[in-house]
Design a protein around this motif. Structure first.
Motif, PDB file in Angstrom:
ATOM      1  N   ARG A   1      11.383  11.685  12.369  1.00 37.03           N
ATOM      2  CA  ARG A   1      10.377  11.970  13.405  1.00 37.03           C
ATOM      3  C   ARG A   1       9.666  10.687  13.827  1.00 37.03           C
ATOM      4  O   ARG A   1       9.411   9.801  13.018  1.00 37.03           O
ATOM      5  N   PRO A   2       9.367  10.550  15.127  1.00 36.85           N
ATOM      6  CA  PRO A   2       8.635   9.362  15.586  1.00 36.85           C
ATOM      7  C   PRO A   2       7.202   9.388  15.061  1.00 36.85           C
ATOM      8  O   PRO A   2       6.552  10.438  15.028  1.00 36.85           O
ATOM      9  N   ALA A   3       6.723   8.242  14.642  1.00 37.83           N
ATOM     10  CA  ALA A   3       5.381   8.144  14.094  1.00 37.83           C
ATOM     11  C   ALA A   3       4.805   6.760  14.393  1.00 37.83           C
ATOM     12  O   ALA A   3       5.473   5.894  14.978  1.00 37.83           O
ATOM     13  N   VAL A   4       3.569   6.566  13.995  1.00 40.48           N
ATOM     14  CA  VAL A   4       2.878   5.287  14.178  1.00 40.48           C
ATOM     15  C   VAL A   4       2.174   4.951  12.882  1.00 40.48           C
ATOM     16  O   VAL A   4       1.594   5.831  12.227  1.00 40.48           O
ATOM     17  N   VAL A   5       2.236   3.672  12.489  1.00 41.15           N
ATOM     18  CA  VAL A   5       1.433   3.206  11.352  1.00 41.15           C
ATOM     19  C   VAL A   5       0.451   2.151  11.866  1.00 41.15           C
ATOM     20  O   VAL A   5       0.825   1.221  12.577  1.00 41.15           O
ATOM     21  N   LYS A   6      -0.792   2.351  11.527  1.00 37.63           N
ATOM     22  CA  LYS A   6      -1.848   1.392  11.862  1.00 37.63           C
ATOM     23  C   LYS A   6      -2.112   0.568  10.610  1.00 37.63           C
ATOM     24  O   LYS A   6      -2.437   1.117   9.554  1.00 37.63           O
ATOM     25  N   VAL A   7      -1.980  -0.758  10.724  1.00 38.39           N
ATOM     26  CA  VAL A   7      -2.021  -1.641   9.555  1.00 38.39           C
ATOM     27  C   VAL A   7      -3.163  -2.639   9.702  1.00 38.39           C
ATOM     28  O   VAL A   7      -3.287  -3.318  10.722  1.00 38.39           O
ATOM     29  N   GLN A   8      -3.989  -2.730   8.671  1.00 38.58           N
ATOM     30  CA  GLN A   8      -5.105  -3.679   8.692  1.00 38.58           C
ATOM     31  C   GLN A   8      -4.619  -5.062   8.276  1.00 38.58           C
ATOM     32  O   GLN A   8      -3.819  -5.198   7.349  1.00 38.58           O
TER      33      GLN A   8
ATOM     34  N   TYR B   1     -10.227   2.360   6.218  1.00 41.19           N
ATOM     35  CA  TYR B   1      -9.148   3.152   6.800  1.00 41.19           C
ATOM     36  C   TYR B   1      -9.081   4.550   6.200  1.00 41.19           C
ATOM     37  O   TYR B   1      -8.580   5.477   6.835  1.00 41.19           O
ATOM     38  N   GLU B   2      -9.570   4.710   4.982  1.00 44.14           N
ATOM     39  CA  GLU B   2      -9.600   6.057   4.417  1.00 44.14           C
ATOM     40  C   GLU B   2     -10.543   6.953   5.218  1.00 44.14           C
ATOM     41  O   GLU B   2     -10.240   8.113   5.499  1.00 44.14           O
ATOM     42  N   SER B   3     -11.709   6.396   5.609  1.00 41.85           N
ATOM     43  CA  SER B   3     -12.651   7.163   6.439  1.00 41.85           C
ATOM     44  C   SER B   3     -12.063   7.429   7.809  1.00 41.85           C
ATOM     45  O   SER B   3     -12.206   8.528   8.359  1.00 41.85           O
TER      46      SER B   3
ATOM     47  N   ASP C   1       0.801  -1.221   0.000  1.00 41.92           N
ATOM     48  CA  ASP C   1       0.000   0.000   0.000  1.00 41.92           C
ATOM     49  C   ASP C   1       0.835   1.273   0.000  1.00 41.92           C
ATOM     50  O   ASP C   1       0.374   2.318  -0.469  1.00 41.92           O
ATOM     51  N   LEU C   2       2.057   1.212   0.512  1.00 40.29           N
ATOM     52  CA  LEU C   2       2.921   2.391   0.488  1.00 40.29           C
ATOM     53  C   LEU C   2       3.825   2.414  -0.738  1.00 40.29           C
ATOM     54  O   LEU C   2       4.511   3.401  -0.990  1.00 40.29           O
ATOM     55  N   GLY C   3       3.860   1.292  -1.479  1.00 48.07           N
ATOM     56  CA  GLY C   3       4.527   1.282  -2.774  1.00 48.07           C
ATOM     57  C   GLY C   3       6.028   1.194  -2.739  1.00 48.07           C
ATOM     58  O   GLY C   3       6.690   1.532  -3.742  1.00 48.07           O
ATOM     59  N   ALA C   4       6.618   0.741  -1.641  1.00 48.49           N
ATOM     60  CA  ALA C   4       8.081   0.625  -1.569  1.00 48.49           C
ATOM     61  C   ALA C   4       8.449  -0.304  -0.421  1.00 48.49           C
ATOM     62  O   ALA C   4       7.648  -0.514   0.505  1.00 48.49           O
ATOM     63  N   PRO C   5       9.639  -0.896  -0.439  1.00 49.21           N
ATOM     64  CA  PRO C   5      10.079  -1.736   0.671  1.00 49.21           C
ATOM     65  C   PRO C   5      10.101  -0.965   1.989  1.00 49.21           C
ATOM     66  O   PRO C   5      10.346   0.250   2.009  1.00 49.21           O
ATOM     67  N   VAL C   6       9.842  -1.672   3.056  1.00 51.50           N
ATOM     68  CA  VAL C   6       9.792  -1.051   4.382  1.00 51.50           C
ATOM     69  C   VAL C   6      11.083  -0.307   4.686  1.00 51.50           C
ATOM     70  O   VAL C   6      11.071   0.805   5.230  1.00 51.50           O
TER      71      VAL C   6
ATOM     72  N   GLY D   1      -4.615   3.035   1.333  1.00 45.49           N
ATOM     73  CA  GLY D   1      -5.213   1.701   1.376  1.00 45.49           C
ATOM     74  C   GLY D   1      -5.528   1.251   2.775  1.00 45.49           C
ATOM     75  O   GLY D   1      -6.404   1.796   3.447  1.00 45.49           O
ATOM     76  N   HIS D   2      -4.778   0.261   3.232  1.00 49.08           N
ATOM     77  CA  HIS D   2      -5.026  -0.340   4.539  1.00 49.08           C
ATOM     78  C   HIS D   2      -3.980   0.084   5.573  1.00 49.08           C
ATOM     79  O   HIS D   2      -3.711  -0.647   6.533  1.00 49.08           O
ATOM     80  N   VAL D   3      -3.402   1.258   5.370  1.00 49.44           N
ATOM     81  CA  VAL D   3      -2.396   1.797   6.290  1.00 49.44           C
ATOM     82  C   VAL D   3      -2.755   3.240   6.637  1.00 49.44           C
ATOM     83  O   VAL D   3      -3.103   4.022   5.755  1.00 49.44           O
ATOM     84  N   ILE D   4      -2.682   3.567   7.933  1.00 51.53           N
ATOM     85  CA  ILE D   4      -2.886   4.943   8.389  1.00 51.53           C
ATOM     86  C   ILE D   4      -1.616   5.380   9.122  1.00 51.53           C
ATOM     87  O   ILE D   4      -1.177   4.717  10.062  1.00 51.53           O
ATOM     88  N   GLY D   5      -1.032   6.498   8.687  1.00 50.44           N
ATOM     89  CA  GLY D   5       0.141   7.045   9.358  1.00 50.44           C
ATOM     90  C   GLY D   5      -0.225   8.261  10.178  1.00 50.44           C
ATOM     91  O   GLY D   5      -1.048   9.083   9.773  1.00 50.44           O
ATOM     92  N   MET D   6       0.396   8.391  11.337  1.00 46.11           N
ATOM     93  CA  MET D   6       0.109   9.517  12.231  1.00 46.11           C
ATOM     94  C   MET D   6       1.294   9.761  13.141  1.00 46.11           C
ATOM     95  O   MET D   6       2.166   8.892  13.309  1.00 46.11           O
ATOM     96  N   GLY D   7       1.325  10.945  13.723  1.00 42.76           N
ATOM     97  CA  GLY D   7       2.385  11.262  14.662  1.00 42.76           C
ATOM     98  C   GLY D   7       2.290  10.405  15.921  1.00 42.76           C
ATOM     99  O   GLY D   7       1.221   9.921  16.286  1.00 42.76           O
ATOM    100  N   PHE D   8       3.429  10.248  16.580  1.00 40.68           N
ATOM    101  CA  PHE D   8       3.485   9.443  17.805  1.00 40.68           C
ATOM    102  C   PHE D   8       3.262  10.340  19.021  1.00 40.68           C
ATOM    103  O   PHE D   8       3.900  11.390  19.152  1.00 40.68           O
TER     104      PHE D   8
END
Length: 531
Positions: A171-178, A221-223, A138-143, A257-264
């Motif tokens: 920067r510290p962040a969080v990814v929520k993955v379905q 996850y888009e909503s 969903d992010l289109g590149a290797p981790v 897609g099925h990933v939400i990124g946000m600040g930590f």
């Protein structure tokens, strides 16, 4: 010739049927071994099929409606515990749905509700490989190219996804993955449940369809990312909460897609502080989450006699090691008020914890109450999940709010109805106030079988007011038996769920809080602004 031809046709038909059966059987075996949702459906019907057959047999044998109801009551008692065991084995969305059905007395038999209240959320984390696959797809590149660093151990896991801490562009962040199979599992689970209720209890089918729509939003996850953005922006410009309440800042580059990124957001969860508080009172939660414990306490204890809100526990139910001794509490409350007992418990907890008064926790909960009142009336959407695991105590004194999968967008009419109800509930009890509460409650869309005015005046107070001693003693049982709920709008269910959780959080600090009074100032401001 004709006879031979008939035999030949029969043999050919038999071979064709046998071939079709083999192909179908092979297909089923293939699906069972390769499609987790199909395998899950098979397991569901293997357990529930005999139960459904027994219900059909008793319905067929019954002579009239009264006889059928009597037969069904025996089956409810026979199979309710088995149904809970099936849910515990399959877990996932079945647990969430059963928990929702446990508070819907208008359609679900009491025996099943009593068993479903015992369920606890417990979602094991998924393996890293499927999570990495979703991220890269969903992010289109290797981790390794997207993140400077990523923790493979999740911060937390739920039924449809989990969250990982990362470092992104320094920067510290969080990814929520379905989870990859979350959508398929949800569809399969609800297909099974809808067919089961269609066969056994069509009254509950409408409720289940409402629940399905609500849980389906968690898969979108888009909503959810949009909800996060709307609430984040709303609190950013709210002068009442500037520098006091913070939500994670959305990161569009990590949202797809099925990933939400946000600040930590740094800081321990409110659950940690409240768990320590309960331990100071001698309450051992074990592995149970405090959110589930709070809901169980209000359902099994204080709400023991709320037969039409959460419905009553059967009188012979056993007390678990993590519950308060509510039966003994009822006897004590004949002589001592509930508020007096909470005051004594608060002093005892302060002494045992050795930390003195919990002013920071009290002020934090007051702030959380205000934040949800503000959301309800002044934000584009309302988050109905103030779980203690979704509230952070940040080092700089701010409160952090996370997880926005259970949001609801209220119309102006729904807000107006709820605002007038909260204002009416906040008034001192009197005949005139009772009339106002009953009328406001009906205006929200709640319907009861008989429209009893005393019942309609009492129920909203049970839902949104502070807890009164006579409620715990059971002095209101006669009023509750006069009527029953037949329809509750979804937005009222979510508002009540939020109020129940917030009131429970306050009770952990031995504070008997009226959610209606806490939210009424926001309701008044909204009514004035919208007039």
């Amino acid at each position: 010739m004709l006879r031979w031809s008939q035999k030949s046709i029969a043999r050919r038909a038999g071979r064709a049927l046998l071939g079709a059966g083999c192909v179908g059987g092979a297909g089923c075996i293939f699906l069972y071994s390769t499609d987790p949702s199909f395998e899950r459906s098979v397991r569901f019907w293997r357990h529930t099929g005999p139960i459904v057959a027994h219900y059909f047999l008793e319905r067929w044998c019954s002579t009239d409606e009264a006889d059928r109801d009597a037969r069904f009551q025996r089956l409810h008692s026979l199979y309710a515990a088995k149904a809970r065991e099936v849910v515990e084995e399959l877990r996932g969305m079945f647990v969430k749905v059963a928990q929702v059905l446990s508070v819907r007395p208008e359609a679900v038999p009491e025996q099943y509700r009593n068993e479903f209240r015992k369920l606890q959320d417990c979602a094991p984390a998924a393996r890293w490989d499927p999570i990495r696959h979703v991220l890269e797809r969903d992010l289109g590149a290797p981790v390794a190219e997207v993140f400077d660093q990523i923790d493979q151990e999740p911060l937390g896991a739920a039924s449809i996804g989990q969250a990982h801490r990362v470092v992104w562009q320094g920067r510290p962040a969080v990814v929520k993955v379905q989870y990859p199979d979350a959508a398929a599992m949800l569809r399969a689970d609800f297909r099974c449940l809808e067919l089961l209720l269609w066969l056994v209890s069509q009254d509950a089918l409408t409720i289940l369809q409402q629940v399905r729509q609500q849980f389906a939003t968690e898969l979108d996850y888009e909503s959810e990312a949009s909800h996060l953005r709307e609430l984040h922006d709303a609190f950013q410009v709210a002068p009442d909460f500037k520098g006091r309440v913070v939500l994670p800042e959305p990161i569009p580059e990590l949202t797809s897609g099925h990933v939400i990124g946000m600040g930590f957001l740094d800081g321990p969860k409110l659950e940690v502080a409240l768990r320590s508080r309960l331990e100071a009172l001698g309450v051992d939660l074990g592995k149970q989450g405090i959110g589930e414990w709070l809901a169980a306490q209000q359902r099994n204890g204080i709400n023991k006699n709320f037969s039409t809100v959460q419905d009553a526990e059967s009188s012979g139910s056993e007390e678990s090691s993590t519950s308060f001794p509510w039966n003994r509490l009822t006897v004590v409350l004949r002589w001592v008020s509930l508020d007096a007992m909470l005051w004594l418990a608060r002093k005892l907890a302060n002494l045992r914890s050795g930390t003195g008064p919990t002013a920071d926790l009290h002020s934090a909960l007051r702030l959380v109450l205000d934040a949800h009142g503000y959301q309800l009336f002044f934000c584009p959407i309302f988050n109905a999940d103030p779980h203690p695991g979704n509230i952070l105590m940040m080092p700089d004194g701010r409160i952090g709010l996370i997880d926005f999968g259970q949001c609801r967008r209220l119309t102006s009419e729904q807000k107006a109805g709820l605002a007038r109800l909260l204002q009416a509930v906040s008034q001192p009890v009197s005949p005139e106030a009772d009339r106002q509460v009953a009328a406001a409650f009906e205006a929200t869309g709640v319907k009861t079988k008989h429209g009893d005015p005393e019942f309609l005046a009492l129920l909203p107070r049970l839902m949104f007011s502070r807890i009164h001693t006579e409620w715990v003693r059971g002095d209101i049982k006669e009023t509750l038996q006069r009527d029953r709920i037949v329809e509750v709008p979804v937005h009222m269910v979510m508002a009540y769920r939020t109020a129940m959780l917030l009131r429970g959080l306050c009770l952990v600090l031995q504070e008997n809080t009226s959610v209606a009074e806490a939210w009424s100032p926001w309701a008044e401001r909204w009514l004035q602004a919208s007039s």
